[in-house]
Design a protein around this motif. Structure first.
Motif, PDB file in Angstrom:
ATOM      1  N   ASN A 174      93.382  13.050  -8.245  1.00  0.00           N
ATOM      2  CA  ASN A 174      93.012  11.846  -8.999  1.00  0.00           C
ATOM      3  C   ASN A 174      92.507  10.737  -8.091  1.00  0.00           C
ATOM      4  O   ASN A 174      91.518  10.065  -8.412  1.00  0.00           O
ATOM      5  CB  ASN A 174      94.194  11.354  -9.842  1.00  0.00           C
ATOM      6  CG  ASN A 174      94.490  12.278 -11.003  1.00  0.00           C
ATOM      7  OD1 ASN A 174      93.604  12.935 -11.531  1.00  0.00           O
ATOM      8  ND2 ASN A 174      95.749  12.346 -11.392  1.00  0.00           N
ATOM      9  N   ASN A 175      93.140  10.544  -6.945  1.00  0.00           N
ATOM     10  CA  ASN A 175      92.700   9.497  -6.015  1.00  0.00           C
ATOM     11  C   ASN A 175      91.344   9.807  -5.398  1.00  0.00           C
ATOM     12  O   ASN A 175      90.504   8.912  -5.259  1.00  0.00           O
ATOM     13  CB  ASN A 175      93.746   9.285  -4.922  1.00  0.00           C
ATOM     14  CG  ASN A 175      94.951   8.525  -5.423  1.00  0.00           C
ATOM     15  OD1 ASN A 175      94.838   7.642  -6.266  1.00  0.00           O
ATOM     16  ND2 ASN A 175      96.115   8.866  -4.919  1.00  0.00           N
ATOM     17  N   LEU A 176      91.107  11.061  -5.018  1.00  0.00           N
ATOM     18  CA  LEU A 176      89.808  11.419  -4.437  1.00  0.00           C
ATOM     19  C   LEU A 176      88.698  11.353  -5.479  1.00  0.00           C
ATOM     20  O   LEU A 176      87.577  10.936  -5.190  1.00  0.00           O
ATOM     21  CB  LEU A 176      89.861  12.823  -3.834  1.00  0.00           C
ATOM     22  CG  LEU A 176      90.696  13.007  -2.576  1.00  0.00           C
ATOM     23  CD1 LEU A 176      90.777  14.487  -2.207  1.00  0.00           C
ATOM     24  CD2 LEU A 176      90.131  12.197  -1.425  1.00  0.00           C
ATOM     25  N   ALA A 177      88.996  11.772  -6.695  1.00  0.00           N
ATOM     26  CA  ALA A 177      87.981  11.833  -7.751  1.00  0.00           C
ATOM     27  C   ALA A 177      87.614  10.464  -8.304  1.00  0.00           C
ATOM     28  O   ALA A 177      86.531  10.301  -8.864  1.00  0.00           O
ATOM     29  CB  ALA A 177      88.476  12.725  -8.891  1.00  0.00           C
ATOM     30  N   GLU A 178      88.501   9.477  -8.121  1.00  0.00           N
ATOM     31  CA  GLU A 178      88.282   8.165  -8.732  1.00  0.00           C
ATOM     32  C   GLU A 178      86.899   7.589  -8.436  1.00  0.00           C
ATOM     33  O   GLU A 178      86.225   7.103  -9.314  1.00  0.00           O
ATOM     34  CB  GLU A 178      89.362   7.185  -8.282  1.00  0.00           C
ATOM     35  CG  GLU A 178      89.274   5.872  -9.013  1.00  0.00           C
ATOM     36  CD  GLU A 178      90.434   4.957  -8.703  1.00  0.00           C
ATOM     37  OE1 GLU A 178      90.266   3.742  -8.917  1.00  0.00           O
ATOM     38  OE2 GLU A 178      91.493   5.429  -8.251  1.00  0.00           O
ATOM     39  N   HIS A 179      86.456   7.640  -7.199  1.00  0.00           N
ATOM     40  CA  HIS A 179      85.120   7.152  -6.852  1.00  0.00           C
ATOM     41  C   HIS A 179      84.299   8.258  -6.197  1.00  0.00           C
ATOM     42  O   HIS A 179      83.329   7.988  -5.501  1.00  0.00           O
ATOM     43  CB  HIS A 179      85.214   5.948  -5.921  1.00  0.00           C
ATOM     44  CG  HIS A 179      85.874   4.765  -6.558  1.00  0.00           C
ATOM     45  ND1 HIS A 179      85.253   4.004  -7.514  1.00  0.00           N
ATOM     46  CD2 HIS A 179      87.112   4.251  -6.404  1.00  0.00           C
ATOM     47  CE1 HIS A 179      86.075   3.051  -7.905  1.00  0.00           C
ATOM     48  NE2 HIS A 179      87.222   3.179  -7.251  1.00  0.00           N
ATOM     49  N   GLY A 180      84.716   9.495  -6.436  1.00  0.00           N
ATOM     50  CA  GLY A 180      84.027  10.636  -5.842  1.00  0.00           C
ATOM     51  C   GLY A 180      83.348  11.481  -6.897  1.00  0.00           C
ATOM     52  O   GLY A 180      83.096  11.031  -8.013  1.00  0.00           O
ATOM     53  N   ASP A 210      84.616  13.166  -1.867  1.00  0.00           N
ATOM     54  CA  ASP A 210      85.088  11.788  -1.999  1.00  0.00           C
ATOM     55  C   ASP A 210      83.971  10.772  -1.776  1.00  0.00           C
ATOM     56  O   ASP A 210      82.827  11.141  -1.496  1.00  0.00           O
ATOM     57  CB  ASP A 210      86.292  11.537  -1.079  1.00  0.00           C
ATOM     58  CG  ASP A 210      85.952  11.528   0.406  1.00  0.00           C
ATOM     59  OD1 ASP A 210      84.815  11.199   0.798  1.00  0.00           O
ATOM     60  OD2 ASP A 210      86.858  11.849   1.202  1.00  0.00           O
ATOM     61  N   LYS A 211      84.296   9.508  -1.886  1.00  0.00           N
ATOM     62  CA  LYS A 211      83.297   8.436  -1.802  1.00  0.00           C
ATOM     63  C   LYS A 211      82.678   8.304  -0.415  1.00  0.00           C
ATOM     64  O   LYS A 211      81.679   7.621  -0.257  1.00  0.00           O
ATOM     65  CB  LYS A 211      83.896   7.109  -2.243  1.00  0.00           C
ATOM     66  CG  LYS A 211      84.998   6.564  -1.371  1.00  0.00           C
ATOM     67  CD  LYS A 211      85.539   5.280  -1.977  1.00  0.00           C
ATOM     68  CE  LYS A 211      86.646   4.677  -1.142  1.00  0.00           C
ATOM     69  NZ  LYS A 211      87.140   3.429  -1.760  1.00  0.00           N
ATOM     70  N   GLY A 267      81.699  11.135   1.197  1.00  0.00           N
ATOM     71  CA  GLY A 267      80.879  12.329   1.335  1.00  0.00           C
ATOM     72  C   GLY A 267      81.614  13.534   1.901  1.00  0.00           C
ATOM     73  O   GLY A 267      80.984  14.550   2.190  1.00  0.00           O
ATOM     74  N   VAL A 268      82.936  13.436   2.056  1.00  0.00           N
ATOM     75  CA  VAL A 268      83.723  14.554   2.572  1.00  0.00           C
ATOM     76  C   VAL A 268      84.204  15.386   1.384  1.00  0.00           C
ATOM     77  O   VAL A 268      84.744  14.857   0.420  1.00  0.00           O
ATOM     78  CB  VAL A 268      84.937  14.054   3.390  1.00  0.00           C
ATOM     79  CG1 VAL A 268      85.797  15.225   3.865  1.00  0.00           C
ATOM     80  CG2 VAL A 268      84.459  13.229   4.580  1.00  0.00           C
ATOM     81  N   THR A 269      83.993  16.702   1.450  1.00  0.00           N
ATOM     82  CA  THR A 269      84.438  17.591   0.379  1.00  0.00           C
ATOM     83  C   THR A 269      85.799  18.172   0.740  1.00  0.00           C
ATOM     84  O   THR A 269      85.973  18.756   1.803  1.00  0.00           O
ATOM     85  CB  THR A 269      83.418  18.714   0.128  1.00  0.00           C
ATOM     86  OG1 THR A 269      82.169  18.120  -0.249  1.00  0.00           O
ATOM     87  CG2 THR A 269      83.894  19.655  -0.981  1.00  0.00           C
ATOM     88  N   TRP A 270      86.728  17.987  -0.188  1.00  0.00           N
ATOM     89  CA  TRP A 270      88.095  18.459  -0.040  1.00  0.00           C
ATOM     90  C   TRP A 270      88.380  19.550  -1.057  1.00  0.00           C
ATOM     91  O   TRP A 270      88.206  19.334  -2.250  1.00  0.00           O
ATOM     92  CB  TRP A 270      89.085  17.310  -0.270  1.00  0.00           C
ATOM     93  CG  TRP A 270      88.958  16.184   0.698  1.00  0.00           C
ATOM     94  CD1 TRP A 270      88.121  15.107   0.606  1.00  0.00           C
ATOM     95  CD2 TRP A 270      89.687  16.029   1.913  1.00  0.00           C
ATOM     96  NE1 TRP A 270      88.283  14.290   1.686  1.00  0.00           N
ATOM     97  CE2 TRP A 270      89.245  14.829   2.516  1.00  0.00           C
ATOM     98  CE3 TRP A 270      90.664  16.785   2.550  1.00  0.00           C
ATOM     99  CZ2 TRP A 270      89.746  14.382   3.720  1.00  0.00           C
ATOM    100  CZ3 TRP A 270      91.171  16.329   3.747  1.00  0.00           C
ATOM    101  CH2 TRP A 270      90.718  15.131   4.327  1.00  0.00           C
ATOM    102  N   GLY A 271      88.808  20.706  -0.576  1.00  0.00           N
ATOM    103  CA  GLY A 271      89.350  21.728  -1.458  1.00  0.00           C
ATOM    104  C   GLY A 271      90.853  21.478  -1.524  1.00  0.00           C
ATOM    105  O   GLY A 271      91.487  21.253  -0.496  1.00  0.00           O
ATOM    106  N   LEU A 272      91.397  21.470  -2.711  1.00  0.00           N
ATOM    107  CA  LEU A 272      92.828  21.246  -2.895  1.00  0.00           C
ATOM    108  C   LEU A 272      93.426  22.496  -3.510  1.00  0.00           C
ATOM    109  O   LEU A 272      92.871  23.037  -4.474  1.00  0.00           O
ATOM    110  CB  LEU A 272      93.073  20.046  -3.812  1.00  0.00           C
ATOM    111  CG  LEU A 272      92.407  18.740  -3.390  1.00  0.00           C
ATOM    112  CD1 LEU A 272      92.602  17.676  -4.463  1.00  0.00           C
ATOM    113  CD2 LEU A 272      92.955  18.264  -2.053  1.00  0.00           C
TER     114      LEU A 272
END
Length: 131
Positions: free
Chosen positions: A92-98, A118-119, A121-126
């Motif tokens: 939720n935190n990464l997606a907020e402005h990502g 994320d905002k 430009g880093v892509t995170w797999g969770l």
């Protein structure tokens, strides 16, 4: 080999450090600024090196970019989460402005999984294993 540590170079590293600190509940250590380094005087106020500790054993290095080359990367960081609550909070935190690449959902391999850019430009797999 002892370990592999990802290092992310991006614009606005100081802002990114604060963002990631809050998203992951991380600790920022060993911040080295350009201000007193003679060879970096044209880049005052930039981060040469910082360490983001997601846990005592899990660290990511960050630094400011020192060029205007476009940010093109095929590297994704995959974070194995410890609980359903943790993966939901981080997602939720990464997606907020990502930008959500893969919605958080149960997968055929028995995990909750998502991918978010994320905002910065880093892509995170969770990933959180349900087994």
């Amino acid at each position: 080999m002892k370990k592999l540590v990802p290092e992310i170079h991006l614009k606005n590293c100081t802002q990114a450090l604060e963002f990631y600190k809050n998203v992951f509940g991380a600790e920022v250590k060993n911040v080295q600024m350009t201000d007193n380094v003679p060879t970096f005087q044209q880049y005052k106020g930039k981060v040469l090196h910082a360490e983001l500790f997601l846990s005592p054993e899990l660290v990511v290095y960050l630094a400011d970019k020192f060029d205007d080359k476009p940010d093109i990367s095929n590297i994704h960081l995959v974070l194995e989460c410890e609980s359903e609550e943790e993966i939901k909070r981080i997602y939720n935190n990464l997606a907020e402005h990502g930008s959500v690449k893969f919605e958080l959902q149960k997968t055929f391999w028995g995990a909750l999984h998502a991918a978010v850019t994320d905002k910065f430009g880093v892509t995170w797999g969770l990933n959180y294993s349900l087994k």
